[in-house]
Design an enzyme around this catalytic site. Structure first.
Site, PDB file in Angstrom:
ATOM      1  CG  ASN A 153      36.713 -31.364 -14.297  1.00  0.00           C
ATOM      2  OD1 ASN A 153      37.619 -32.004 -14.754  1.00  0.00           O
ATOM      3  ND2 ASN A 153      35.827 -31.191 -14.959  1.00  0.00           N
ATOM      4  CG  HIS A 166      30.598 -32.182  -8.746  1.00  0.00           C
ATOM      5  ND1 HIS A 166      30.931 -30.752  -8.571  1.00  0.00           N
ATOM      6  CD2 HIS A 166      30.622 -32.154  -9.969  1.00  0.00           C
ATOM      7  CE1 HIS A 166      31.322 -30.029  -9.305  1.00  0.00           C
ATOM      8  NE2 HIS A 166      31.121 -30.959 -10.520  1.00  0.00           N
TER       9      HIS A 166
END
Ligand SMILES: [Zn+2]
Ligand SMILES: [Zn+2]
Ligand SMILES: [Zn+2]
Length: 333
Positions: A153, A166
């Site tokens: 995301n 990440h």
């Protein structure tokens, strides 16, 4: 312990998380994404703010869970599923449930708080793709698990709660619905034609060219014929293979190059949009080697999914894939 519950009408499984339980007033906090590097749990020097690492690429012999790493993988501090315990399936009257066995990990892609996948070097992106592979190879030895989804995301609107680059990995005791739909469709195509539907798509699109955003020796980035979202882009290996984690090294290198390039095109054309990225690969628990073909799906978050989509499963896409391809191809990078 989180729990998986099955909807008796559609057969859809849902994760009901007790650990992450929220009161109605908690939901607004989900949006906060900018905490700055001073308090960032993913910045070097803050290793004690995350659970102990399960994998790290480190420079010459630095100690685990301390600075000196280039990439770290840690369990999610607020896991949707947890790895300890036995997988228990049980009925509750007419309903089915199982306890939420699985794994939920975070891949901290870089030490640099400000870098994104698009601004990392190709070598850095390749390292991220390699870490995905290593975690998948490790977790697939756990017989309780049937599927691993790697996803990312990027940006608050796409669901990121921390800005430091990440990705996440969720290992599940069931095969998720969207993957099941793809498996069933690919199997139908194969039964009828004895060909992989994804290979057919790659051959058709490369020959026709209208929806190919960019390609290199191993990977083709294309706008799918019937995209759900504007500028939705798929990255597929040319070579038929059902499992991401079994790809040869040069395919990760080629994927890293193409992914960087496509993300840069999107950033220029669409003013650095939030996006979701998922890797679809064959489940561990079944043999899909002949008919399934691993791929990456990249979905910039440009429209909101609303009532019609939720009510029907139909998506309304305001941009044709041919137009999206033209726009992305025209970007100078
Ligand atoms: Zn950070
Ligand atoms: Zn194929
Ligand atoms: Zn897919």
């Amino acid at each position: 312990m989180p729990e998986l519950r099955k909807d008796p009408v559609t057969g859809r499984w849902v994760i009901v998380s007790t650990e992450r339980r929220k009161r109605p007033s908690d939901f607004r906090f989900e949006r906060i994404s900018s905490i700055g590097r001073q308090y960032c749990p993913f910045c070097p020097g803050h290793e004690t703010l995350t659970p102990p690492e399960v994998l790290a690429y480190r420079q010459n012999g630095s100690a685990p869970n301390a600075a000196g790493w280039d990439l770290r993988v840690v369990p999610n501090k607020f896991p949707a599923l947890q790895v300890e315990g036995n997988l228990d399936r049980e009925g509750e009257g007419m309903f089915d449930r199982m306890n939420g066995i699985g794994a939920h990990e975070v891949i901290i892609e870089t030490t640099d708080h400000d870098k994104t996948l698009a601004t990392m070097s190709e070598g850095e992106i390749e390292r991220v793709l390699w870490a995905f592979r290593e975690r998948m190879c490790d977790l697939r030895q756990d017989r309780r698990l049937r599927y691993i989804l790697i996803f990312k995301n990027h940006g608050a609107a796409a669901g990121a709660t921390l800005e430091h680059a990440h990705s996440q990995l969720i290992a599940l005791p069931v095969v998720p619905d969207f993957v099941r739909e793809e498996l069933d469709g690919a199997k139908r195509h194969f039964d009828e034609k004895e060909r992989c539907v994804f290979c057919d798509i790659v051959h058709h699109e490369v020959a026709a060219g209208r929806r190919v955003v960019q390609e290199n020796a191993d990977i083709v980035a294309l706008a799918p014929y019937a995209p759900r979202f504007p500028f939705e882009t798929w990255l597929l290996p040319r070579r038929h293979a059902s499992r991401y984690e079994e790809a040869p090294r040069h395919e990760y290198e080629s994927l890293a190059r193409l992914l960087k390039s496509v993300l840069m095109r999107m950033n220029r054309a669409l003013e650095s949009p939030p996006y979701n990225l998922v890797i679809h690969s064959a489940p561990f628990s079944e043999n899909a080697a002949e008919f399934y073909h691993w791929h990456v799906e990249l979905m910039p978050k440009l429209t909101k999914v609303a009532g019609f989509e939720w009510g029907t499963g139909f998506y309304i896409n305001p941009t044709t894939p041919e137009e999206a391809t033209r726009v992305l191809r025209a970007v100078r990078i």
